[in-house]
Motif scaffolding. Structure first.
Motif, PDB file in Angstrom:
ATOM      1  N   ASP A  50       0.838  -1.204   0.000  1.00 41.72           N
ATOM      2  CA  ASP A  50       0.000   0.000   0.000  1.00 41.72           C
ATOM      3  C   ASP A  50       0.871   1.251   0.000  1.00 41.72           C
ATOM      4  O   ASP A  50       2.085   1.189   0.219  1.00 41.72           O
ATOM      5  CB  ASP A  50      -0.999   0.002   1.160  1.00 41.72           C
ATOM      6  CG  ASP A  50      -0.362   0.227   2.531  1.00 41.72           C
ATOM      7  OD1 ASP A  50       0.881   0.340   2.625  1.00 41.72           O
ATOM      8  OD2 ASP A  50      -1.115   0.291   3.518  1.00 41.72           O
ATOM      9  N   LEU A  51       0.237   2.381  -0.268  1.00 41.44           N
ATOM     10  CA  LEU A  51       0.966   3.644  -0.327  1.00 41.44           C
ATOM     11  C   LEU A  51       1.331   4.155   1.061  1.00 41.44           C
ATOM     12  O   LEU A  51       2.309   4.878   1.217  1.00 41.44           O
ATOM     13  CB  LEU A  51       0.123   4.692  -1.058  1.00 41.44           C
ATOM     14  CG  LEU A  51      -0.206   4.390  -2.526  1.00 41.44           C
ATOM     15  CD1 LEU A  51      -1.169   5.438  -3.074  1.00 41.44           C
ATOM     16  CD2 LEU A  51       1.069   4.346  -3.360  1.00 41.44           C
ATOM     17  N   LYS A  92       4.712   3.714  -8.665  1.00 39.19           N
ATOM     18  CA  LYS A  92       3.533   2.873  -8.425  1.00 39.19           C
ATOM     19  C   LYS A  92       3.611   1.713  -9.404  1.00 39.19           C
ATOM     20  O   LYS A  92       3.396   1.886 -10.600  1.00 39.19           O
ATOM     21  CB  LYS A  92       2.251   3.695  -8.623  1.00 39.19           C
ATOM     22  CG  LYS A  92       2.081   4.790  -7.577  1.00 39.19           C
ATOM     23  CD  LYS A  92       0.828   5.617  -7.842  1.00 39.19           C
ATOM     24  CE  LYS A  92       0.665   6.718  -6.803  1.00 39.19           C
ATOM     25  NZ  LYS A  92      -0.506   7.587  -7.088  1.00 39.19           N
ATOM     26  N   GLY A  97      -1.144  -3.134  -9.255  1.00 36.02           N
ATOM     27  CA  GLY A  97      -2.452  -3.042  -8.640  1.00 36.02           C
ATOM     28  C   GLY A  97      -2.968  -4.442  -8.351  1.00 36.02           C
ATOM     29  O   GLY A  97      -2.439  -5.439  -8.868  1.00 36.02           O
ATOM     30  N   PRO A 142      -7.899   2.360  -3.497  1.00 36.85           N
ATOM     31  CA  PRO A 142      -7.212   1.629  -4.563  1.00 36.85           C
ATOM     32  C   PRO A 142      -6.030   0.824  -4.010  1.00 36.85           C
ATOM     33  O   PRO A 142      -5.280   1.316  -3.168  1.00 36.85           O
ATOM     34  CB  PRO A 142      -6.722   2.749  -5.500  1.00 36.85           C
ATOM     35  CG  PRO A 142      -7.644   3.889  -5.232  1.00 36.85           C
ATOM     36  CD  PRO A 142      -7.970   3.811  -3.773  1.00 36.85           C
ATOM     37  N   ILE A 162      -2.616  -0.397  -4.380  1.00 38.98           N
ATOM     38  CA  ILE A 162      -1.434  -0.016  -5.162  1.00 38.98           C
ATOM     39  C   ILE A 162      -0.164  -0.479  -4.456  1.00 38.98           C
ATOM     40  O   ILE A 162      -0.009  -0.285  -3.249  1.00 38.98           O
ATOM     41  CB  ILE A 162      -1.387   1.507  -5.374  1.00 38.98           C
ATOM     42  CG1 ILE A 162      -2.585   1.965  -6.209  1.00 38.98           C
ATOM     43  CG2 ILE A 162      -0.079   1.923  -6.053  1.00 38.98           C
ATOM     44  CD1 ILE A 162      -2.723   3.465  -6.336  1.00 38.98           C
ATOM     45  N   TYR A 163       0.731  -1.100  -5.212  1.00 34.65           N
ATOM     46  CA  TYR A 163       2.023  -1.546  -4.703  1.00 34.65           C
ATOM     47  C   TYR A 163       3.116  -0.591  -5.208  1.00 34.65           C
ATOM     48  O   TYR A 163       3.494  -0.652  -6.376  1.00 34.65           O
ATOM     49  CB  TYR A 163       2.361  -2.940  -5.221  1.00 34.65           C
ATOM     50  CG  TYR A 163       1.549  -4.073  -4.646  1.00 34.65           C
ATOM     51  CD1 TYR A 163       2.157  -5.069  -3.874  1.00 34.65           C
ATOM     52  CD2 TYR A 163       0.177  -4.172  -4.890  1.00 34.65           C
ATOM     53  CE1 TYR A 163       1.418  -6.128  -3.360  1.00 34.65           C
ATOM     54  CE2 TYR A 163      -0.566  -5.226  -4.383  1.00 34.65           C
ATOM     55  CZ  TYR A 163       0.055  -6.197  -3.623  1.00 34.65           C
ATOM     56  OH  TYR A 163      -0.670  -7.248  -3.112  1.00 34.65           O
ATOM     57  N   PRO A 164       3.628   0.279  -4.351  1.00 34.37           N
ATOM     58  CA  PRO A 164       4.735   1.137  -4.769  1.00 34.37           C
ATOM     59  C   PRO A 164       6.081   0.473  -4.488  1.00 34.37           C
ATOM     60  O   PRO A 164       6.192  -0.391  -3.599  1.00 34.37           O
ATOM     61  CB  PRO A 164       4.551   2.372  -3.881  1.00 34.37           C
ATOM     62  CG  PRO A 164       3.971   1.816  -2.612  1.00 34.37           C
ATOM     63  CD  PRO A 164       3.117   0.642  -3.017  1.00 34.37           C
ATOM     64  N   LEU A 184       1.036  -1.205 -13.446  1.00 30.01           N
ATOM     65  CA  LEU A 184       0.757   0.235 -13.494  1.00 30.01           C
ATOM     66  C   LEU A 184       1.862   1.052 -14.153  1.00 30.01           C
ATOM     67  O   LEU A 184       1.644   2.218 -14.487  1.00 30.01           O
ATOM     68  CB  LEU A 184       0.528   0.769 -12.076  1.00 30.01           C
ATOM     69  CG  LEU A 184      -0.570   0.087 -11.254  1.00 30.01           C
ATOM     70  CD1 LEU A 184      -0.649   0.712  -9.858  1.00 30.01           C
ATOM     71  CD2 LEU A 184      -1.914   0.179 -11.974  1.00 30.01           C
TER      72      LEU A 184
END
Length: 264
Positions: free
Chosen positions: A87-88, A107, A110, A220, A222-224, A260
């Motif tokens: 996650d962010l 990013k 997803g 959302p 999201i994998y950063p 992404l």
């Protein structure tokens, strides 16, 4: 002689050799890119790591755990070159403490969260506002990642709150240290249902997907990814570049992730 006594004698006899051998793994580790990655990435990232070996020069050393645990380890001084969070929030946690290189933050991926049951379960569900999750769980447990820290748990709780069913199942929740641990509770039948990533369900043959949570029911997913501020390995930029390559993207997609990065 006791085991303890034998150990002391061994150190006394081979002190220099033992010290030399002890130093070798550390030196070897410094020659490899060290990656701290969210547990849900394991199958996909293992494949990507192998595919990127030729580009990077060697395979990276990857440690998998909950994003929260990994971020805390990096904060505590654990030697990592790359951090991939689920996650962010946990990336921001490190970024705010100047523990990442901001210009490397991307990013990357997803995902979705799904409701799973043991593969032989007869449970069926339509995940919508007010659906009777408590009845589906029955006298069993609902496995989730720790909803105060683990991203999958946080996403799951947010979804259940949004759908208006959290209060009905809160007392049935079995919290796990990471999403793969939650998945295992379901696959072994220790939990009646579980909330995990779609990619985890894809990787585990012992569960079946009962339903997919609406994307608008949670933030959302999201994998950063970023290079850590203390990264010393010269091959880290090459590893980050390969993570965003077309061949890596194909492998991530095979495991159910959404890619992404624009290069893919």
């Amino acid at each position: 002689m006791t085991r303890k006594g034998f150990g002391l004698r061994t150190i006394a006899i081979g002190g220099f050799a033992a010290a030399l051998m002890a130093a070798m793994p550390a030196a070897h580790a410094e020659d490899k890119v060290v990656v701290f990655a969210a547990a849900s990435l394991k199958d996909a990232l293992d494949a990507v790591n192998k595919a990127c070996e030729a580009d990077v020069g060697e395979a990276a050393t990857v440690s998998y755990a909950a994003s929260s645990a990994l971020a805390k380890q990096i904060e505590g001084g654990a030697p990592a070159d790359v951090f991939i969070s689920a996650d962010l929030d946990w990336m921001k946690y490190l970024s705010d403490k100047k523990l990442t290189k901001p210009n490397t933050e991307v990013k990357l991926l997803g995902n979705k969260i799904v409701l799973v049951a043991p593969k032989d379960s007869t449970v069926e569900a339509e995940i919508e506002k007010g659906f009777d999750l408590a009845k589906l769980v029955g006298d069993g447990k609902l496995a989730m990642g720790d909803f105060k820290a683990v991203p999958a748990g946080k996403y799951g709780k947010a979804a259940l709150e949004s759908l208006g069913v959290w209060s009905s199942v809160e007392g049935k929740v079995a919290q796990a240290e990471n999403v793969r641990a939650a998945l295992k509770l379901v696959s072994t039948g220790e939990a009646a249902l579980g909330i995990v990533y779609a990619t985890d369900a894809h990787a585990e043959k012992g569960v079946k997907v009962v339903g997919t949570f609406p994307e608008d029911s949670h933030p959302p997913i999201i994998y950063p990814v970023a290079q850590t501020a203390d990264s010393k390995d010269k091959d880290t930029p090459a590893f980050l570049k390969c993570l965003q390559s077309a061949k890596a993207g194909a492998l991530f997609r095979e495991q159910g992730f959404t890619v992404l990065t624009p290069s893919n």
